[in-house]
Design a protein around this motif. Structure first.
Motif, PDB file in Angstrom:
ATOM      1  N   ILE A  82      -0.803   4.331   7.577  1.00  0.00           N
ATOM      2  CA  ILE A  82      -0.683   3.259   6.587  1.00  0.00           C
ATOM      3  C   ILE A  82       0.275   3.689   5.478  1.00  0.00           C
ATOM      4  O   ILE A  82       1.099   2.914   5.001  1.00  0.00           O
TER       5      ILE A  82
ATOM      6  N   ALA B 173      -5.022   7.425  10.671  1.00  0.00           N
ATOM      7  CA  ALA B 173      -4.829   6.024  10.285  1.00  0.00           C
ATOM      8  C   ALA B 173      -4.297   5.947   8.844  1.00  0.00           C
ATOM      9  O   ALA B 173      -3.387   5.173   8.545  1.00  0.00           O
TER      10      ALA B 173
ATOM     11  N   GLU C 143      -1.312  -0.961  13.459  1.00  0.00           N
ATOM     12  CA  GLU C 143      -0.424  -0.777  12.301  1.00  0.00           C
ATOM     13  C   GLU C 143       1.023  -1.058  12.685  1.00  0.00           C
ATOM     14  O   GLU C 143       1.783  -1.660  11.934  1.00  0.00           O
TER      15      GLU C 143
ATOM     16  N   ASP D 293       6.612  -4.318  12.795  1.00  0.00           N
ATOM     17  CA  ASP D 293       7.696  -4.387  13.789  1.00  0.00           C
ATOM     18  C   ASP D 293       8.636  -5.549  13.517  1.00  0.00           C
ATOM     19  O   ASP D 293       8.350  -6.412  12.705  1.00  0.00           O
TER      20      ASP D 293
ATOM     21  N   ARG E  72       2.201  -3.087  14.836  1.00  0.00           N
ATOM     22  CA  ARG E  72       2.502  -4.501  14.921  1.00  0.00           C
ATOM     23  C   ARG E  72       2.793  -5.077  13.542  1.00  0.00           C
ATOM     24  O   ARG E  72       3.510  -6.056  13.403  1.00  0.00           O
ATOM     25  N   ASP E  73       2.192  -4.445  12.543  1.00  0.00           N
ATOM     26  CA  ASP E  73       2.347  -4.981  11.220  1.00  0.00           C
ATOM     27  C   ASP E  73       3.794  -4.843  10.733  1.00  0.00           C
ATOM     28  O   ASP E  73       4.261  -5.621   9.924  1.00  0.00           O
TER      29      ASP E  73
ATOM     30  N   MET F 214       0.821  -1.209   0.000  1.00  0.00           N
ATOM     31  CA  MET F 214       0.000   0.000   0.000  1.00  0.00           C
ATOM     32  C   MET F 214       0.855   1.259   0.000  1.00  0.00           C
ATOM     33  O   MET F 214       0.349   2.347  -0.143  1.00  0.00           O
ATOM     34  N   ARG F 215       2.148   1.044   0.276  1.00  0.00           N
ATOM     35  CA  ARG F 215       2.979   2.251   0.385  1.00  0.00           C
ATOM     36  C   ARG F 215       3.509   2.668  -0.985  1.00  0.00           C
ATOM     37  O   ARG F 215       4.695   2.723  -1.221  1.00  0.00           O
TER      38      ARG F 215
END
Lengths: 125, 139, 782
Positions: B51, B47, B134, B139, B136-137, B1-2
């Motif tokens: 993201i 948010a 987010e 780390d 946690r996604d 998504m980035r």
């Protein structure tokens, strides 16, 4: 209008309960999310329906000059939406953490609080 | 998504959304809007920023910990209620004043302060939830 | 009566509780000498109650109190007549000695302050019990004695035997307390009176009521558990696990007499019926025989005394039930005598235990020269117990025999039981009082010598007062025995018996009793062996029965828990939802409240479209096979709801719903991508069908209820209020927002707190992690 929404509400409840009867936490969670909408719609419909007239007083009047939608259920539901969302987020994280620690999303295998085949409690005094 | 486009657009989008959320908050007493909706809009803005660009830039941009913002909001809401106690009316009774700022009448009221408190609680809590997830996604 | 006296009596009733509150602090400072100070409380109470003796003896009961819960006709009231006054004097008088005695007995014990506290609490409860006038006051104090005795028996809570005895006493007497409450409520309903003093004036109302049997059985349940009547006697000997001051107080003079007190108190309105005069002597007699026989069997001093207490309580119940005026006089005399001699003997037993380190009668002997004071007190007490002149027990026994020698088969049978019981008690009493002291000296764990004054004061005073009361019998009858007997029988009774033996049939029977008693005493070892072998043959007793009942209860609870809480979530859910469906549908069908058939809804095309989108989204969620489909479907139904709100005049709701659904989808996607689980359904077909039925029934229930609700007229009072005042009072044109931040601000305050708390909880959940079990880290780009 109310009759159509009543049918819709019953479908919402049926789907939510059907999902919540599952053994898998993810499906239960989806059920909880739908249940929130079901309850909100129930309250909304019980407060009677009026099309397209939001409960806002025109600027040059002190009271609504015409019939407007019932504002009370709307106020109740507005906060309910936000609360059910945060509750849903909490459950989601809880399920996720449970999956990480226990290694399963099957509620039958989550037996830490109620172990299977637990023996008799101590019988002394 | 980035994707590069998303990353470029996101900060501007976020600032616009936050600005809009404040507008929604302030007009809430007379038009559709209010603290809950405004708070949710601002939270989604943060948010999206998270993201797109990762969590750390958001935390830097917010300056305060989101939960601290929420706590401040709750305090503000409670204080707006306490104010009425000094006037000898029950807790949370609305008080109104209309001071003139630069010759323009500005309506100031405790319900408005209360609504700002609601806004801050919603922004703080939900941003904090979203950022935590987010984070946690990655780390 | 004067208000000054009234408040003093209230103070007397409350003082023990106040003392209980300060006792631990006092003991911390003064050590065991706090006993001297704390004994002032019961001593003062004794003097206070003593000041009423003349008035009460003159025939005027004293009442007082104040309204407690007036709406339910519950008062905190007291009633002092001969019966309760004598009891109150015994409780406070012996209580004074017991507090002093515990000061010496538990000297140096780490928890002595706690003990003082418990015993004073018990004293307050017992005092309240005997002077209570109102039914509920009586019941509250009755239960308080059960609770405080639980604390006292389990004082040495590190030992399992003490814990078991405490629980046993609590269960048995607690059951009796419930029975008492029910019995009192029956009496209340039958007579319309909730005060004992008024109940006593209702004459034959209770006896003639159709509920007499029920009231009788319930009162019996209370009295027999508290006063340890066979076959419920087993808890009393077990309660000997308590420190000796407790046994000397609770299990001789006070708590166990509460049952007898209840029977005596209700005798004027419930006695003199066929069933009363049959059942009470029957159980009392059985208890007397069982108690004495078991007492002979024991070698432990305290256990011997405990079983003779059981026997004495049986004797009292038997006499109370026999019902003639003379029998009641005998019961009263015996009750007073027993309180004094049994208290003294228990304290002697504790003294011997304290000084020698053992209470086993076979390992004691020759203490006469080492403990002369104790010995003489013991002999006096045992002589009173055995009914020897010139002690108070003699008066009691003469009166018993005089009451029972009236001819006929039934009194004859009771007389034989009384003689047997008395003879065995004579033997047991002297066994306790003589065996440790006479004969040649036996080495004991500790080197015996006379105990400190705190320890011997109690038995000596009680033994001397037994002698004193008998020598001045005219005075003691006038002040205590006669007023008490009058209160029990309901008619004036005059007791004349003196300590001077005079030749008559009762004296002859006394001689027979003493002869049998001496014979048993001489052959005590042989009698004990015989009893032991009989008991071995029987094997089972109510004591073991208690264990079986308790373990049966635990097993039952375990099975029931296993049945209803099997640990399967879907079973709980199914049960909950089935009940929900039943609650919704069954009353609607039963009471004919089903909604009428609605008209076909008249909707615009776009409204139909939104409804259809919602339904499609809904049905797609359960059947989705991939997580993405499920999440998207969930989003679809949410956005459809938002659209509906928009179309139906709720823009605020619509915006909120849009934002929330967006955020839900985002966080669901964030979490679910990491769960790596398919949301597909793994249930077998049968289960699916059941779940589907339950869910469909629930949905139907909610739908029908909603339809029905919308078909009744709408009460729009609140809506009108908000519409009318939103701008006028609260200066806001968006009524929904005004309700949220102004009219229902406190509500909103609670709600934002909930939002914040869930946020905190989520943060906490995410941050707690077990180091060993972190999911494998993944680095992802793109």
């Amino acid at each position: 209008m109310e009759a159509a929404l009543s049918v819709l509400v019953s479908v919402f409840f049926a789907v939510a309960f059907y999902l919540m009867l599952s053994k898998h936490t993810i499906r239960i969670l989806l059920g909880v999310a739908i249940l929130g909408n079901a309850v909100n719609l129930l309250i909304f419909t019980a407060g009677r329906i009026l099309r397209e007239v939001p409960p806002i007083i025109p600027i040059d009047h002190d009271t609504p000059p015409f019939e407007v939608a019932n504002p009370l259920p709307q106020a109740l539901i507005l906060t309910a939406i936000v609360i059910s969302f945060s509750f849903f987020a909490f459950l989601l994280v809880l399920a996720y953490r449970a999956y990480q620690d226990i290694g399963t999303d099957n509620t039958d295998e989550m037996r830490i609080a109620e172990p299977a085949n637990e023996g008799l409690p101590p019988m002394g005094y | 998504m980035r994707t590069i486009i998303f990353r470029t657009v996101a900060p501007n989008l976020t600032s616009l959304m936050v600005l809009f959320s404040i507008f929604v908050l302030l007009r809430g007493h007379n038009e559709p809007g209010g603290g809950f909706i405004g708070g949710l809009i601002a939270a989604s803005a943060f948010a999206i920023y998270g993201i797109a660009c990762g969590v750390s830039p958001v935390r830097r941009a917010l300056w305060f910990h989101p939960m601290a913002i929420a706590g401040f909001g709750l305090l503000l809401a409670a204080l707006s209620g306490v104010l009425s106690l000094f006037q000898g009316v029950p807790f949370l009774t609305g008080l109104w004043a209309e001071p003139h700022l630069f010759g323009v009448p500005v309506a100031v009221s405790t319900p408005m302060v209360f609504d700002i408190g609601v806004y801050l609680v919603v922004v703080g809590s939900i941003t904090s939830i979203a950022l935590a997830l987010e984070e946690r996604d990655y780390d | 009566m004067a208000t000054g006296g009234q408040s003093l009596t209230f103070l007397a009733l409350m003082l023990p509780f106040l003392g209980a509150a300060v006792a631990p602090i006092l003991t911390k400072g003064l050590k065991h000498n706090a006993g001297w100070l704390l004994a002032l409380i019961p001593a003062w109470n004794f003097l206070h109650f003593w000041s009423f003796t003349d008035d009460v003896a003159a025939g005027g009961p004293i009442t007082g109190g104040f309204a407690w819960v007036p709406s339910f006709n519950v008062n905190f009231s007291w009633y002092l007549d001969g019966l309760s006054l004598t009891f109150a004097l015994l409780i406070s008088g012996i209580g004074t000695l017991i507090v002093l005695y515990s000061g010496g007995y538990l000297k140096g014990h780490a928890q002595q302050g706690r003990f003082f506290s418990f015993i004073l609490m018990f004293m307050g409860a017992m005092q309240g019990l005997v002077v209570a006038d109102n039914f509920l006051t009586l019941f509250v104090f009755w239960e308080l004695t059960s609770i405080t005795s639980f604390l006292l028996i389990g004082f040495d809570h590190a030992r399992e035997a003490a814990r078991r005895a405490a629980i046993q006493a609590l269960v048995v007497t607690g059951l009796g307390g419930l029975s008492l409450l029910a019995g009192l409520l029956v009496l209340w309903n039958v007579t319309g009176q909730s005060e004992l003093s008024l109940l006593l004036m209702t004459g034959d109302a209770v006896r003639e009521s159709p509920f007499y049997l029920a009231a009788f059985l319930l009162v019996l349940g209370a009295a027999f558990t508290k006063s340890a009547q066979f076959p419920l006697h087993f808890w009393l000997p077990n309660a000997m696990e308590a420190p000796t001051p407790v046994s000397a107080y609770l299990h001789s003079a006070t708590m166990v007499k509460a049952g007898v007190y209840l029977l005596m108190r209700l005798n004027p309105v419930m006695g003199e019926t066929q069933i009363w005069e049959t059942v009470l002597p029957l159980f009392g007699g059985a208890t007397l025989l069982v108690g004495t026989l078991l007492a002979i069997r024991q070698t432990d001093l305290k256990l011997m005394l405990a079983y003779t207490t059981v026997a004495s309580l049986g004797l009292l119940v038997m006499l109370t039930g026999f019902g003639t005026e003379q029998a009641i006089a005998a019961a009263v005399l015996y009750l007073i005598a027993h309180s004094m001699f049994k208290g003294a003997l228990f304290m002697v037993a504790g003294l011997i235990d304290h000084e020698t380190g053992t209470r086993d009668i076979t390992r004691l002997g020759g203490l006469r020269s080492a403990m002369p004071l104790t010995f003489s007190a013991a002999v006096f007490a045992a002589a009173s117990m055995g009914g020897l002149p010139p002690l108070f027990g003699f008066l009691a026994k003469e009166e018993i025999y005089a009451a029972l020698t009236m001819g006929g088969a039934w009194p004859g049978l009771i007389l034989v039981v009384a003689i047997t019981g008395n003879a065995l008690m004579f033997a047991a009493g002297f066994a306790v009082a003589l065996k440790p002291f006479i004969g040649k000296k036996i080495e004991t764990p500790k080197n015996a010598h006379e105990g400190p004054v705190l320890l011997w004061l109690g038995p000596v005073v009680l033994a001397v007062s037994g002698l004193f009361a008998a020598l001045f019998s005219g005075w003691s009858h006038r002040l205590f025995s006669s007023p008490m007997a009058s209160a029990v029988s309901g008619n004036p009774v005059d007791i004349h018996i003196t300590a001077v033996p005079h030749v008559s049939l009762p004296l002859l029977l006394s001689l027979v009793t003493i002869a049998i008693g001496i014979a048993v005493f001489v052959w005590l070892d042989r009698a004990r062996a015989a009893m032991a072998s009989v008991l071995r043959t029987i094997g089972w007793g109510p004591d073991r029965g208690f264990d079986q009942v308790i373990s049966g209860l635990v097993r039952l609870a375990w099975h029931v828990t296993g049945l209803v809480q099997g640990g399967k979530l879907e079973v709980y859910m199914t049960a909950t939802f089935t009940l929900t469906a039943a609650v919704l549908l069954v009353p609607m069908v039963l009471f004919g409240e089903l909604p009428g058939l609605p008209q076909f809804p008249d909707l615009y095309f776009y409204e139909w479209t939104v409804l259809a989108i919602a339904v499609i989204g809904l049905f797609a969620v359960p059947v989705a096979n991939s997580r993405l489909t499920a999440i998207v479907s969930l989003g679809i139904q949410g956005f459809a709801v938002a659209l509906l709100f928009m179309l139906l005049g709720a823009p605020d709701l619509s915006f909120t719903q849009f934002m929330v659904e967006t955020l839900s989808v985002v966080i669901l996607a964030l979490v679910m991508t990491r769960l790596r689980l398919s949301p597909a359904d793994h249930r077998p077909g049968g289960e699916k069908a059941i779940d589907l039925t339950v869910a469909a029934l629930c949905g139907l229930g909610f739908g029908l209820m909603l339809l029905r609700v919308t078909q009744v007229p709408f009460d729009d009072t609140l809506t009108q209020f908000f519409n009318a005042n939103s701008r006028v009072i609260a200066h806001g044109r968006n009524i929904v927002n005004v309700i949220i931040v102004d009219f229902r601000g406190l509500d909103t305050m609670g709600e934002i707190s909930v939002v914040m708390i869930t946020g905190l909880a989520i943060l906490a959940l995410i941050r707690i992690r077990k180091p060993a079990r972190i999911a494998p880290r993944r680095t992802r780009e793109g």
